[in-house]
Design a protein around this motif. Structure first.
Motif, short mmCIF file in Angstrom:
data_model
loop_
_atom_site.label_atom_id
_atom_site.label_comp_id
_atom_site.label_asym_id
_atom_site.label_seq_id
_atom_site.Cartn_x
_atom_site.Cartn_y
_atom_site.Cartn_z
N MET A 1 52.64 114.56 43.95
CA MET A 1 51.92 114.99 45.12
C MET A 1 50.82 113.97 45.40
SD MET A 1 50.05 118.65 45.76
CE MET A 1 51.28 119.55 46.64
N THR A 2 50.74 113.55 46.63
CA THR A 2 49.74 112.56 46.99
C THR A 2 48.36 113.20 47.13
OG1 THR A 2 50.01 112.86 49.36
CG2 THR A 2 51.50 111.29 48.28
N GLU A 3 47.35 112.37 47.13
CA GLU A 3 45.99 112.87 47.30
C GLU A 3 45.85 113.59 48.64
OE1 GLU A 3 41.37 111.34 47.43
OE2 GLU A 3 42.93 109.96 46.79
N GLN A 4 46.47 113.03 49.68
CA GLN A 4 46.41 113.65 51.00
C GLN A 4 47.08 115.03 50.99
OE1 GLN A 4 44.56 112.37 53.30
NE2 GLN A 4 44.96 113.99 54.76
N SER A 5 48.19 115.14 50.27
CA SER A 5 48.87 116.44 50.15
C SER A 5 48.00 117.46 49.43
CB SER A 5 50.19 116.28 49.42
OG SER A 5 51.08 115.47 50.13
N MET A 6 47.31 117.02 48.41
CA MET A 6 46.42 117.91 47.67
C MET A 6 45.27 118.40 48.56
SD MET A 6 47.38 118.54 44.59
CE MET A 6 45.87 119.07 43.81
N ILE A 7 44.73 117.50 49.33
CA ILE A 7 43.64 117.86 50.24
C ILE A 7 44.14 118.90 51.25
CG2 ILE A 7 42.16 117.01 52.10
CD1 ILE A 7 41.94 114.36 50.45
N GLN A 8 45.32 118.67 51.80
CA GLN A 8 45.87 119.61 52.77
C GLN A 8 46.18 120.96 52.11
OE1 GLN A 8 46.04 119.17 56.11
NE2 GLN A 8 46.51 121.35 56.09
N ALA A 9 46.67 120.93 50.90
CA ALA A 9 46.95 122.18 50.18
C ALA A 9 45.67 122.98 49.95
CB ALA A 9 47.64 121.88 48.86
N ARG A 10 44.59 122.30 49.62
CA ARG A 10 43.30 122.98 49.44
C ARG A 10 42.82 123.58 50.75
NH1 ARG A 10 41.67 118.12 46.21
NH2 ARG A 10 42.16 118.69 44.07
N ARG A 11 42.96 122.85 51.83
CA ARG A 11 42.57 123.38 53.15
C ARG A 11 43.38 124.62 53.49
NH1 ARG A 11 42.66 117.62 55.98
NH2 ARG A 11 40.60 116.93 55.38
N ASP A 12 44.68 124.54 53.27
CA ASP A 12 45.55 125.68 53.55
C ASP A 12 45.17 126.88 52.70
OD1 ASP A 12 46.92 124.09 55.36
OD2 ASP A 12 48.64 123.74 54.03
N HIS A 13 44.88 126.63 51.43
CA HIS A 13 44.50 127.71 50.53
C HIS A 13 43.21 128.37 51.00
CE1 HIS A 13 43.85 129.98 46.88
NE2 HIS A 13 42.65 129.48 46.83
N ARG A 14 42.22 127.58 51.36
CA ARG A 14 40.95 128.14 51.85
C ARG A 14 41.16 128.94 53.13
NH1 ARG A 14 38.86 123.13 49.99
NH2 ARG A 14 39.04 122.27 52.07
N ALA A 15 41.96 128.41 54.05
CA ALA A 15 42.23 129.12 55.30
C ALA A 15 42.94 130.45 55.03
CB ALA A 15 43.06 128.25 56.24
N ASN A 16 43.92 130.43 54.14
CA ASN A 16 44.63 131.67 53.82
C ASN A 16 43.73 132.68 53.13
OD1 ASN A 16 47.02 130.78 54.94
ND2 ASN A 16 47.84 130.03 53.02
N ALA A 17 42.89 132.20 52.22
CA ALA A 17 41.97 133.09 51.53
C ALA A 17 40.97 133.71 52.51
CB ALA A 17 41.23 132.33 50.43
N ARG A 18 40.48 132.92 53.43
CA ARG A 18 39.54 133.41 54.44
C ARG A 18 40.22 134.46 55.33
NH1 ARG A 18 37.47 128.97 55.61
NH2 ARG A 18 39.11 128.22 56.95
N ALA A 19 41.44 134.18 55.76
CA ALA A 19 42.18 135.12 56.61
C ALA A 19 42.45 136.43 55.87
CB ALA A 19 43.48 134.48 57.08
N ALA A 20 42.82 136.32 54.61
CA ALA A 20 43.08 137.52 53.82
C ALA A 20 41.81 138.35 53.64
CB ALA A 20 43.66 137.14 52.46
N ARG A 21 40.70 137.69 53.35
CA ARG A 21 39.42 138.38 53.18
C ARG A 21 39.02 139.09 54.48
NH1 ARG A 21 36.60 134.28 51.86
NH2 ARG A 21 35.72 133.92 53.90
N GLU A 22 39.19 138.41 55.60
CA GLU A 22 38.86 139.02 56.89
C GLU A 22 39.74 140.23 57.18
OE1 GLU A 22 39.25 135.86 59.69
OE2 GLU A 22 37.41 134.87 59.04
N LEU A 23 41.01 140.15 56.81
CA LEU A 23 41.91 141.28 57.03
C LEU A 23 41.47 142.48 56.21
CD1 LEU A 23 44.49 142.49 58.25
CD2 LEU A 23 45.71 141.55 56.29
N VAL A 24 41.18 142.27 54.94
CA VAL A 24 40.76 143.36 54.07
C VAL A 24 39.42 143.93 54.55
CG1 VAL A 24 40.04 143.95 51.72
CG2 VAL A 24 42.06 142.54 52.10
N GLU A 25 38.50 143.09 54.95
CA GLU A 25 37.21 143.56 55.46
C GLU A 25 37.39 144.38 56.73
OE1 GLU A 25 34.99 139.95 55.86
OE2 GLU A 25 34.50 139.87 53.73
#
Length: 75
Positions: A1-25
């Motif tokens: 996995m390239t560094e760019q892929s890792m960065i994108q994966a982290r962004r996706d993870h944060r976005a998904n976590a934020r969306a999930a938190r907002e849904l539960v709230e």
């Protein structure tokens, strides 16, 4: 996995976590109808997050039904 892929994966993870938190709230604060509306809007805005939210939404509904059933058995 390239560094760019890792960065994108982290962004996706944060976005998904934020969306999930907002849904539960939203479910906790405003109830299932508003949470459904929030889910639909989020899924429409971001298809990738929509798949995660679909799983979380199903889990939230299941937990809610189990809590209601448990309360009904006690009282």
């Amino acid at each position: 996995m390239t560094e760019q892929s890792m960065i994108q994966a982290r962004r996706d993870h944060r976005a998904n976590a934020r969306a999930a938190r907002e849904l539960v709230e939203t479910l906790a604060a405003r109830g299932p109808e508003q949470a459904r509306a929030h889910f639909r809007q989020t899924a429409a805005d971001n298809a990738a997050a929509g798949m995660l939210l679909m799983m979380l939404w199903g889990t939230a509904i299941t937990v809610q039904l189990q809590v209601r059933a448990a309360r009904g058995r006690r009282g």
